[in-house]
Design an enzyme around this catalytic site. Structure first.
Site, PDB file in Angstrom:
ATOM      1  N   ASP A  18       0.837  -1.202   0.000  1.00 57.21           N
ATOM      2  CA  ASP A  18       0.000   0.000   0.000  1.00 57.21           C
ATOM      3  C   ASP A  18       0.869   1.248   0.000  1.00 57.21           C
ATOM      4  OD1 ASP A  18      -2.329   1.442  -0.030  1.00 57.21           O
ATOM      5  OD2 ASP A  18      -2.784   1.168   2.098  1.00 57.21           O
ATOM      6  N   HIS A  35       2.861   3.009  -8.909  1.00 57.36           N
ATOM      7  CA  HIS A  35       2.735   1.558  -9.110  1.00 57.36           C
ATOM      8  C   HIS A  35       3.972   1.015  -9.845  1.00 57.36           C
ATOM      9  CE1 HIS A  35      -1.232   1.851  -7.558  1.00 57.36           C
ATOM     10  NE2 HIS A  35      -1.786   2.390  -8.630  1.00 57.36           N
ATOM     11  N   LEU A 129      11.774 -20.696  -4.585  1.00 53.96           N
ATOM     12  CA  LEU A 129      10.808 -19.811  -3.908  1.00 53.96           C
ATOM     13  C   LEU A 129       9.522 -19.828  -4.724  1.00 53.96           C
ATOM     14  CD1 LEU A 129      10.039 -17.325  -1.991  1.00 53.96           C
ATOM     15  CD2 LEU A 129      11.036 -15.865  -3.760  1.00 53.96           C
TER      16      LEU A 129
HETATM   17  C1  FPP Z   1      -1.558  -0.072  -3.474  1.00 55.82           C
HETATM   18  O1  FPP Z   1      -1.208   1.271  -3.502  1.00 55.82           O
HETATM   19  C2  FPP Z   1      -0.983  -0.845  -4.591  1.00 55.82           C
HETATM   20  C3  FPP Z   1      -1.717  -1.466  -5.570  1.00 55.82           C
HETATM   21  C4  FPP Z   1      -3.177  -1.429  -5.609  1.00 55.82           C
HETATM   22  C5  FPP Z   1      -1.096  -2.199  -6.690  1.00 55.82           C
HETATM   23  C6  FPP Z   1       0.274  -2.759  -6.514  1.00 55.82           C
HETATM   24  C7  FPP Z   1       0.760  -3.331  -7.811  1.00 55.82           C
HETATM   25  C8  FPP Z   1       2.015  -3.267  -8.297  1.00 55.82           C
HETATM   26  C9  FPP Z   1       3.117  -2.639  -7.555  1.00 55.82           C
HETATM   27  C10 FPP Z   1       2.359  -3.841  -9.640  1.00 55.82           C
HETATM   28  C11 FPP Z   1       2.048  -5.298  -9.779  1.00 55.82           C
HETATM   29  C12 FPP Z   1       2.736  -5.967 -10.862  1.00 55.82           C
HETATM   30  C13 FPP Z   1       3.248  -7.250 -10.821  1.00 55.82           C
HETATM   31  C14 FPP Z   1       3.913  -7.844 -12.011  1.00 55.82           C
HETATM   32  C15 FPP Z   1       3.172  -8.082  -9.593  1.00 55.82           C
HETATM   33  P1  FPP Z   1      -2.359   2.361  -3.556  1.00 55.82           P
HETATM   34  O2  FPP Z   1      -2.599   2.726  -4.973  1.00 55.82           O
HETATM   35  O3  FPP Z   1      -3.561   1.849  -2.840  1.00 55.82           O
HETATM   36  O4  FPP Z   1      -1.716   3.550  -2.793  1.00 55.82           O
HETATM   37  P2  FPP Z   1      -2.452   4.673  -1.928  1.00 55.82           P
HETATM   38  O5  FPP Z   1      -2.997   3.985  -0.708  1.00 55.82           O
HETATM   39  O6  FPP Z   1      -1.344   5.599  -1.615  1.00 55.82           O
HETATM   40  O7  FPP Z   1      -3.511   5.259  -2.788  1.00 55.82           O
END
Ligand code: FPP
Length: 240
Positions: A18, A35, A129
Site C-alpha cells: 500500500d 505503481h 521460492l
Molecule cells: C496499493 O497502492 C498498490 C496497488 C493497488 C497495486 C500494486 C501493484 C504493483 C506494484 C504492480 C504489480 C505488478 C506485478 C507484475 C506483480 P495504492 O494505490 O492503494 O496507494 P495509496 O494507498 O497511496 O492510494
C-alpha cells in the site's frame, strides 16, 4: 543486507503493498508512476526472500475492490502486470522462482489471463521460492466459493457434513497446498486487512509499516524478517 544465521525465517510472508498512489502524489507525479516504482520493491523482496530461505511470498497485486478505481488507473495496473510478467519471466525461471496466481480470473481480459497462464507454465519447475500474486482477489469471495464447492460435493453425496472440516475448506481455497502465512506485512501506514487472506492469516504475525510501498526495499524487508524472528523468540515465554 543479510539475515543473521540462526534467525527464524517465516515459511510464508504475505504483503499488502500500500502507498503507491500517495508516494507518487507527494512528488507531484501520477498514481501509475507509484505503481511502476512499486515493481522495484517487489523485485527487492523476491531477492531477499530467496536468499533468506522464505518458501512462499504473496503479493496483493489487485483486489476485487480495485475495479472501482478510475478506468485509466485500472488499465495502467493491468498493463504493468502484463509488462512485468513479460519482462521478468525468463529471469524468474532461471532463478528457480515459481509463480502462482490466485484470485478470480473470469473478469480479467484475455490478454491478462494469457500472461498469467504463461508465467505459471514457464516457471512451474521452480523450487527456490514460490511467489504468489493475488490478482482480482477477494478473501470473502474465495471463502464463499469454497463453501459453494463443498455444498456441491455434499449434494452429490461425495461429502458428508461431518467431513466438512477446516482442512476440507482450506483445500477448496485458491491457496490449497500453500502453507498459511506466518508473517503478514502491510505498508503505507494503514492498519487493516482489506479482505486479504482472512482465513489463512488466522495465526499470522501482523506487521504494519508506515513506509510507502515504493520505499519498501531490501533493508525494510530484512528488518521485517528480523522483527518476526524477535516476536517468535518470545512466543509463549514470560518476560523477566
Ligand atoms: C496499493 O497502492 C498498490 C496497488 C493497488 C497495486 C500494486 C501493484 C504493483 C506494484 C504492480 C504489480 C505488478 C506485478 C507484475 C506483480 P495504492 O494505490 O492503494 O496507494 P495509496 O494507498 O497511496 O492510494
Amino acid at each position: 543486507m543479510r539475515m543473521e544465521s540462526g534467525t527464524k525465517i517465516p515459511a510464508h510472508v504475505a504483503i499488502i503493498m500500500d502507498g503507491n498512489g500517495r508516494w507518487a502524489a507527494a512528488q507531484g507525479k501520477p498514481r501509475s508512476w507509484g505503481h511502476a516504482q512499486g515493481m522495484e520493491s517487489i523485485r527487492a523482496c523476491i531477492e531477499v526472500a530467496k536468499d533468506a530461505g522464505v518458501g512462499y511470498l504473496t503479493f496483493y497485486t489487485f483486489s476485487t475492490e480495485n475495479w472501482g478505481r478510475p478506468e485509466s488507473e485500472v488499465s495502467a495496473l493491468m498493463d504493468l502486470l502484463c509488462e512485468g510478467i513479460e519482462k521478468e519471466t525468463p529471469e524468474l525461471a532461471r532463478q528457480g522462482v515459481r509463480m502462482v496466481v490466485i484470485g478470480s480470473r473470469g473478469a480479467l481480459s484475455d490478454k491478462v489471463r494469457a500472461h498469467i497462464e504463461a508465467i505459471e507454465r514457464e516457471t512451474a519447475a521452480g523450487d527456490a521460492l514460490t511467489v504468489v500474486l493475488a490478482v482480482n482477489y477477494s478473501s470473502r469471495s474465495e471463502i464463499t466459493r469454497a463453501a459453494q464447492r463443498i455444498a456441491a460435493r455434499a449434494l452429490t453425496g461425495d461429502l458428508a457434513p461431518v467431513m466438512v472440516t477446516e482442512q476440507a475448506l482450506s483445500d477448496e481455497l485458491y491457496t490449497a497446498g500453500i502453507p498459511d502465512p506466518d508473517l503478514l506485512i502491510r505498508t503505507g501506514g494503514e492498519q487493516r486487512l482489506s479482505n486479504f487472506l482472512l482465513w489463512q492469516a488466522a495465526y499470522a504475525e501482523l506487521l504494519f509499516s508506515p513506509v510507502m510501498w515504493p520505499d519498501f526495499g531490501e533493508k525494510e524487508f530484512c528488518e521485517a524478517l528480523a522483527e518476526y524472528a524477535r516476536r517468535e523468540r518470545r512466543f509463549g515465554k514470560i518476560d523477566n
